[in-house]
Scaffold this motif. Structure first.
Motif: not given
Length: 127
Positions: A43-52
């Protein structure tokens, strides 16, 4: 967690999650029944991906830089360097776009937008 729960918790569609898995941005274990099982930190990783992505990074850049950031002794310093490089790329692209805009503006009203207007307001022969 299964792919449906991951999609619901992140707002990322199941198709997108499958695509991320296909290109190596996401890893899930396969259960004996064939279902994907993702750890909670996904979940955290996907938030990172979307922010990036919102900051202008491509999926290829995100995948490539994740490895660098994960292994960096000082992730904050490595992330700052990454952002600085992205800013340089954006600045260069903005300069290119400003030059294109200027060229387009010089062609307005020339009778043929493919002709280049010279400084005296006359158009070059050609097109």
């Amino acid at each position: 967690m299964r792919i449906g729960e991951l999609a619901a918790r992140t707002g990322v569609s199941k198709d997108t999650l499958r695509f991320y898995e296909k290109i190596g941005l996401l890893e899930g274990d396969r259960l004996p029944n064939g279902y994907r099982d993702f750890p909670p930190e996904t979940v955290t990783w996907l938030h990172y991906v979307r922010t990036a992505q919102a900051l202008g990074f491509t999926l290829a850049e995100i995948g490539r830089h994740f490895e660098e950031l994960r292994d960096a002794p000082d992730s904050a310093e490595a992330l700052s360097a990454l952002f600085e490089e992205k800013i340089r790329v954006i600045d260069a692209r903005m300069d290119e776009l400003a030059a294109i805009r200027s060229d387009l503006a010089a062609r307005v009203g020339t009778g043929c937008p493919l002709r280049v207007a010279n400084k005296a307001g006359l158009t070059n022969a050609g097109v």
